[in-house]
Design a protein around this motif. Structure first.
Motif, PDB file in Angstrom:
ATOM      1  N   THR A   2       0.881  -1.059  -0.018  1.00 26.54           N
ATOM      2  CA  THR A   2      -0.257   0.240  -0.191  1.00 26.54           C
ATOM      3  C   THR A   2       0.451   1.186   0.104  1.00 26.54           C
ATOM      4  O   THR A   2       1.717   0.939   0.341  1.00 26.54           O
ATOM      5  CB  THR A   2      -0.963   0.103   1.275  1.00 26.54           C
ATOM      6  N   LYS A   3       0.949   2.787  -0.862  1.00 27.92           N
ATOM      7  CA  LYS A   3       1.051   3.714  -0.739  1.00 27.92           C
ATOM      8  C   LYS A   3       0.215   4.963   0.227  1.00 27.92           C
ATOM      9  O   LYS A   3      -0.919   4.937  -0.883  1.00 27.92           O
ATOM     10  CB  LYS A   3       1.814   3.693  -2.562  1.00 27.92           C
ATOM     11  N   LYS A   4       0.425   5.211   1.206  1.00 30.02           N
ATOM     12  CA  LYS A   4      -0.213   6.513   1.308  1.00 30.02           C
ATOM     13  C   LYS A   4      -0.051   7.703   0.092  1.00 30.02           C
ATOM     14  O   LYS A   4       0.897   7.790  -0.287  1.00 30.02           O
ATOM     15  CB  LYS A   4       0.335   6.631   2.432  1.00 30.02           C
ATOM     16  N   THR A   5      -0.918   8.037  -0.380  1.00 28.46           N
ATOM     17  CA  THR A   5      -1.492   8.983  -1.581  1.00 28.46           C
ATOM     18  C   THR A   5      -2.060   9.962  -0.154  1.00 28.46           C
ATOM     19  O   THR A   5      -3.352  10.175   0.274  1.00 28.46           O
ATOM     20  CB  THR A   5      -2.621   7.959  -2.219  1.00 28.46           C
ATOM     21  N   LEU A   6      -1.293  11.305  -1.321  1.00 33.62           N
ATOM     22  CA  LEU A   6      -2.190  12.376  -1.364  1.00 33.62           C
ATOM     23  C   LEU A   6      -2.703  12.578  -2.222  1.00 33.62           C
ATOM     24  O   LEU A   6      -2.188  13.127  -3.390  1.00 33.62           O
ATOM     25  CB  LEU A   6      -1.261  13.798  -1.169  1.00 33.62           C
ATOM     26  N   ASN A  19     -12.724  12.517  -6.969  1.00 33.02           N
ATOM     27  CA  ASN A  19     -13.362  11.677  -6.630  1.00 33.02           C
ATOM     28  C   ASN A  19     -13.654   9.852  -6.819  1.00 33.02           C
ATOM     29  O   ASN A  19     -13.388   9.106  -5.653  1.00 33.02           O
ATOM     30  CB  ASN A  19     -15.418  12.166  -7.058  1.00 33.02           C
ATOM     31  N   LEU A  20     -14.084   9.605  -7.672  1.00 30.37           N
ATOM     32  CA  LEU A  20     -13.479   8.306  -8.396  1.00 30.37           C
ATOM     33  C   LEU A  20     -11.850   8.468  -8.481  1.00 30.37           C
ATOM     34  O   LEU A  20     -11.877   6.586  -7.243  1.00 30.37           O
ATOM     35  CB  LEU A  20     -13.431   7.997  -9.849  1.00 30.37           C
ATOM     36  N   ALA A  21     -10.331   8.359  -7.797  1.00 31.82           N
ATOM     37  CA  ALA A  21     -10.037   8.697  -7.324  1.00 31.82           C
ATOM     38  C   ALA A  21     -10.028   7.819  -6.145  1.00 31.82           C
ATOM     39  O   ALA A  21      -8.988   6.750  -5.720  1.00 31.82           O
ATOM     40  CB  ALA A  21      -9.566   9.224  -7.978  1.00 31.82           C
ATOM     41  N   ILE A  22     -10.536   8.607  -5.230  1.00 33.43           N
ATOM     42  CA  ILE A  22     -11.056   8.241  -3.735  1.00 33.43           C
ATOM     43  C   ILE A  22     -11.141   6.886  -3.583  1.00 33.43           C
ATOM     44  O   ILE A  22     -10.617   5.866  -3.280  1.00 33.43           O
ATOM     45  CB  ILE A  22     -10.968   9.392  -3.081  1.00 33.43           C
ATOM     46  N   HIS A  30      -5.297   1.234  -0.586  1.00 27.91           N
ATOM     47  CA  HIS A  30      -4.606   2.693  -0.265  1.00 27.91           C
ATOM     48  C   HIS A  30      -4.785   3.109   0.585  1.00 27.91           C
ATOM     49  O   HIS A  30      -5.999   3.626   1.162  1.00 27.91           O
ATOM     50  CB  HIS A  30      -3.355   2.954  -1.025  1.00 27.91           C
ATOM     51  N   GLU A  31      -4.482   4.404   2.171  1.00 25.55           N
ATOM     52  CA  GLU A  31      -4.182   4.884   2.476  1.00 25.55           C
ATOM     53  C   GLU A  31      -4.188   6.347   2.012  1.00 25.55           C
ATOM     54  O   GLU A  31      -3.215   6.190   0.799  1.00 25.55           O
ATOM     55  CB  GLU A  31      -3.406   4.737   3.516  1.00 25.55           C
ATOM     56  N   VAL A  32      -5.246   6.922   1.892  1.00 26.43           N
ATOM     57  CA  VAL A  32      -5.581   7.871   1.304  1.00 26.43           C
ATOM     58  C   VAL A  32      -6.014   9.440   2.632  1.00 26.43           C
ATOM     59  O   VAL A  32      -6.776   9.536   3.473  1.00 26.43           O
ATOM     60  CB  VAL A  32      -6.931   8.064   0.621  1.00 26.43           C
ATOM     61  N   VAL A  33      -5.336  10.231   1.542  1.00 24.27           N
ATOM     62  CA  VAL A  33      -5.468  11.630   2.729  1.00 24.27           C
ATOM     63  C   VAL A  33      -5.587  12.644   1.762  1.00 24.27           C
ATOM     64  O   VAL A  33      -5.410  13.072   0.109  1.00 24.27           O
ATOM     65  CB  VAL A  33      -4.615  12.568   3.151  1.00 24.27           C
ATOM     66  N   ALA A  34      -6.482  13.661   1.610  1.00 22.96           N
ATOM     67  CA  ALA A  34      -7.074  14.511   0.609  1.00 22.96           C
ATOM     68  C   ALA A  34      -7.536  16.034   1.210  1.00 22.96           C
ATOM     69  O   ALA A  34      -7.584  16.678   2.146  1.00 22.96           O
ATOM     70  CB  ALA A  34      -8.734  13.796   0.463  1.00 22.96           C
ATOM     71  N   SER A  43     -15.977   8.330   0.843  1.00 21.48           N
ATOM     72  CA  SER A  43     -15.566   7.097   0.908  1.00 21.48           C
ATOM     73  C   SER A  43     -14.625   7.065   2.128  1.00 21.48           C
ATOM     74  O   SER A  43     -14.180   6.455   2.302  1.00 21.48           O
ATOM     75  CB  SER A  43     -14.618   6.171  -0.445  1.00 21.48           C
ATOM     76  N   GLY A  44     -15.300   7.209   3.278  1.00 22.48           N
ATOM     77  CA  GLY A  44     -14.384   7.229   4.545  1.00 22.48           C
ATOM     78  C   GLY A  44     -13.111   8.660   4.286  1.00 22.48           C
ATOM     79  O   GLY A  44     -12.477   8.412   5.974  1.00 22.48           O
ATOM     80  N   VAL A  45     -12.945   8.738   3.039  1.00 22.54           N
ATOM     81  CA  VAL A  45     -11.676  10.018   3.395  1.00 22.54           C
ATOM     82  C   VAL A  45     -11.778  11.565   3.884  1.00 22.54           C
ATOM     83  O   VAL A  45     -13.567  12.021   2.905  1.00 22.54           O
ATOM     84  CB  VAL A  45     -10.814   9.851   2.486  1.00 22.54           C
ATOM     85  N   ALA A  46     -11.664  11.814   4.820  1.00 24.61           N
ATOM     86  CA  ALA A  46     -11.684  13.480   4.980  1.00 24.61           C
ATOM     87  C   ALA A  46     -11.247  14.465   4.629  1.00 24.61           C
ATOM     88  O   ALA A  46      -9.762  14.238   4.041  1.00 24.61           O
ATOM     89  CB  ALA A  46     -11.545  13.727   6.951  1.00 24.61           C
ATOM     90  N   ILE A  47     -11.834  15.080   3.686  1.00 19.99           N
ATOM     91  CA  ILE A  47     -11.115  16.252   2.676  1.00 19.99           C
ATOM     92  C   ILE A  47     -10.884  17.441   3.738  1.00 19.99           C
ATOM     93  O   ILE A  47     -12.554  17.908   4.109  1.00 19.99           O
ATOM     94  CB  ILE A  47     -11.758  16.848   1.683  1.00 19.99           C
TER      95      ILE A  47
END
Length: 120
Positions: A2-6, A19-22, A30-34, A43-47
């Protein structure tokens, strides 16, 4: 792996590629931040609207046109990601040069395609 992705330029609008990418990044584990123009949740990711100094970001995937990127140059570099993905419409040779000078990989590609072909 997994790659943490901004996701920089994240949108709450479901018809936007960011949005689709998240959604797809989360589906692939992958862990996602936005960061986006409006705060919310996808999708559970806080923007967030503010550029937070996230730790251990492997990849920054851009969804901002080049005119809007310049205010983030120093911020992106300060994160020390391994790579920055320039999705279609975000190509920016000026930023490529700055990233490459400090050893950050530049990838001109589509995050969605990379995920769907297991090249992410």
């Amino acid at each position: 792996m997994t790659k943490k992705t901004l996701v920089l330029g994240a949108s709450l609008k479901t018809d936007r590629y960011s949005n689709l990418a998240i959604h797809r990044l989360v589906e692939h584990g992958h862990e996602v931040v936005a960061i986006g123009l409006k705060e919310g949740n996808v999708s559970g990711v806080a923007i967030t609207k503010e550029p937070i100094v996230f730790k251990d970001v492997d990849t920054v995937t851009l969804y901002l046109n080049p005119r809007r990127q310049s205010v983030y140059y120093d911020y992106i570099i300060s994160l020390h990601p391994n790579r920055v993905i320039f999705n279609p419409g975000t190509e920016n040779p000026e930023l490529y040069s700055q990233l490459q000078e400090v050893g950050i990989e530049v990838e001109v590609a589509c995050t969605l395609v990379l995920l769907s072909t297991n090249q992410y």
